[in-house]
Design an enzyme around this catalytic site. Structure first.
Site, mmCIF file in Angstrom:
data_model
loop_
_atom_site.group_PDB
_atom_site.id
_atom_site.type_symbol
_atom_site.label_atom_id
_atom_site.label_comp_id
_atom_site.label_asym_id
_atom_site.label_seq_id
_atom_site.Cartn_x
_atom_site.Cartn_y
_atom_site.Cartn_z
ATOM 1 N N GLU A 147 0.808 -1.215 0.000
ATOM 2 C CA GLU A 147 0.000 0.000 0.000
ATOM 3 C C GLU A 147 0.847 1.273 0.000
ATOM 4 O O GLU A 147 0.341 2.360 0.262
ATOM 5 C CB GLU A 147 -0.944 -0.025 1.200
ATOM 6 C CG GLU A 147 -1.926 -1.171 1.159
ATOM 7 C CD GLU A 147 -2.700 -1.313 2.457
ATOM 8 O OE1 GLU A 147 -3.793 -0.723 2.549
ATOM 9 O OE2 GLU A 147 -2.220 -1.997 3.369
ATOM 10 N N SER A 171 -5.826 -3.289 1.947
ATOM 11 C CA SER A 171 -6.278 -2.864 0.606
ATOM 12 C C SER A 171 -6.617 -4.046 -0.285
ATOM 13 O O SER A 171 -6.439 -4.011 -1.499
ATOM 14 C CB SER A 171 -5.223 -1.973 -0.071
ATOM 15 O OG SER A 171 -5.312 -0.669 0.433
ATOM 16 N N SER A 214 -11.313 9.159 0.023
ATOM 17 C CA SER A 214 -11.500 7.911 0.754
ATOM 18 C C SER A 214 -12.760 7.962 1.593
ATOM 19 O O SER A 214 -13.290 9.040 1.914
ATOM 20 C CB SER A 214 -10.292 7.635 1.659
ATOM 21 O OG SER A 214 -9.109 7.485 0.899
#
Length: 369
Positions: free
Chosen positions: A16, A196, A337
């Protein structure tokens, strides 16, 4: 007024890494230069700590997925009482200069060696207050097996699953497959400590389990095999309270993904091929279900003794109790996000949210957590 000196730490060794870079750029842009003095620290993929960028546009997602660039300088955070200066060294080990002490660290690191309690432990040893959860809650929240164990002990509903270490897979594979056969298909096979949606496979039969376990083991020697839950994917952002005030739950958001047959909400659909991904905020749930999910989100935050921020993800079936899928102690935090978007719905801007997290970090008690 004296500026607050922030060590903004980003990058890291996990898969990530580029998302962490994008988050750092957004936070850097949001920090008021009249109030904050930012010391940018990048962690390269090989684990070296180097001076980070000062221009947030170099980390913008519009430039594509970025990473921490090579440098002939190294950054060191010495252990101490919190008033030790950060040090910058040249490659040959000769001290170049002191960067001075910092008031607070803001680690925006995802995945292993960032979100799992390791960096948090380093900052504890250095005596530096930091944004986000402490050592235990970070470590337990990162490990999907121990995460579920904490939730079960707290009486919070989770889905059926089987945990598989690399050793058990090598020595007792038949027993593992027998345990897995008691679950209902489809199954989701995941690295226990990746994020993720990296390394996840969706499996529809027992024959597909071995190859999926091997694929997950490429990311982590520990794997969890979860029974698929039919339900809506709903997320809640939780923010710590000041002093003795209770933790706060946001409105709810729902992930809506138009995936190809057999697809699911993976790394690519989150960050790269996002055309089929939308977030419905607020989630269209009845009032009773909404309230129950928000209550469970706060209970989850408190069960792990989280601090600062955590996002709690749920499956909400048509009938029965909402089920916690996972917690994220350092959730995605780009302006797009889910976590900041949920608070944005409540009228809290991205900049205000960053300020709040810094203030909570400065208030946190010192000592073991």
């Amino acid at each position: 007024m004296k500026k607050i000196r922030i060590a903004l730490i980003y990058g890291g060794v996990s898969g990530e890494h580029p998302i962490s870079c994008a988050t750092a750029g957004a936070i850097m842009r949001a920090l008021d230069p009249q109030r904050y003095d930012v010391i940018s620290i990048g962690i390269r993929r090989d684990g070296t700590w180097v001076p980070g960028v000062s221009d947030p546009s170099k980390l913008d997602l519009s430039q594509g997925l970025t990473e921490v660039a090579p440098s002939d300088r190294r950054i060191v955070i010495p252990p101490g009482a919190g008033d030790q200066p950060l040090l910058e060294f040249s490659d040959d080990g000769e001290q170049a200069r002191s960067l001075g002490p910092v008031d607070v660290a803001f680690p925006v690191l995802h995945g292993p060696f960032g979100e799992d309690g390791t960096v948090q432990g380093l900052l504890e040893m250095a005596g530096i207050p930091y944004v986000g959860c402490g050592v235990f809650s970070s470590a337990a929240g990162m490990d999907k097996d121990f995460m579920k164990k904490v939730l079960i002990m707290a009486g919070i509903p989770v889905g059926p699953y089987v945990a598989v270490t690399a050793r058990r897979w090598r020595t007792h594979r038949d027993e593992v497959l027998a345990d897995v056969s008691t679950l209902s298909f489809p199954l989701y096979i995941k690295p226990a400590r990746a994020g993720s949606s990296l390394g996840i496979s969706k499996v529809r039969s027992l024959e597909g389990v071995p190859s999926a376990v091997e694929a997950a083991h490429a990311y982590d020697p520990k794997v969890v095999i979860e029974q698929g839950i039919a339900g809506r994917e709903v997320e809640c952002a939780v923010l710590g309270g000041h002093g003795d005030q209770p933790s706060r739950a946001s409105v709810l958001g729902e992930v809506l993904l138009e995936a190809p047959e057999g697809g699911f909400y993976d790394f690519d659909s989150k960050y790269i091929s996002t055309d089929g991904l939308t977030m419905s905020i607020p989630a269209q749930l009845d009032e009773a279900t909404t309230q129950r999910v928000r209550e469970l989100a706060v209970q989850t935050f408190d069960a792990f003794e989280c601090e600062g921020l955590t996002r709690v993800d749920f499956f909400v079936p048509e009938e029965g109790e909402p089920i916690v899928n996972e917690i994220n102690t350092m959730p995605g935090f780009t302006p797009f996000s889910m976590y900041p978007a949920l608070w944005g719905e409540a009228g809290v801007s991205y900049g205000e949210l960053v300020d709040e997290l810094v203030n909570l970090a400065l208030e946190r008690p010192r000592g073991l957590r």
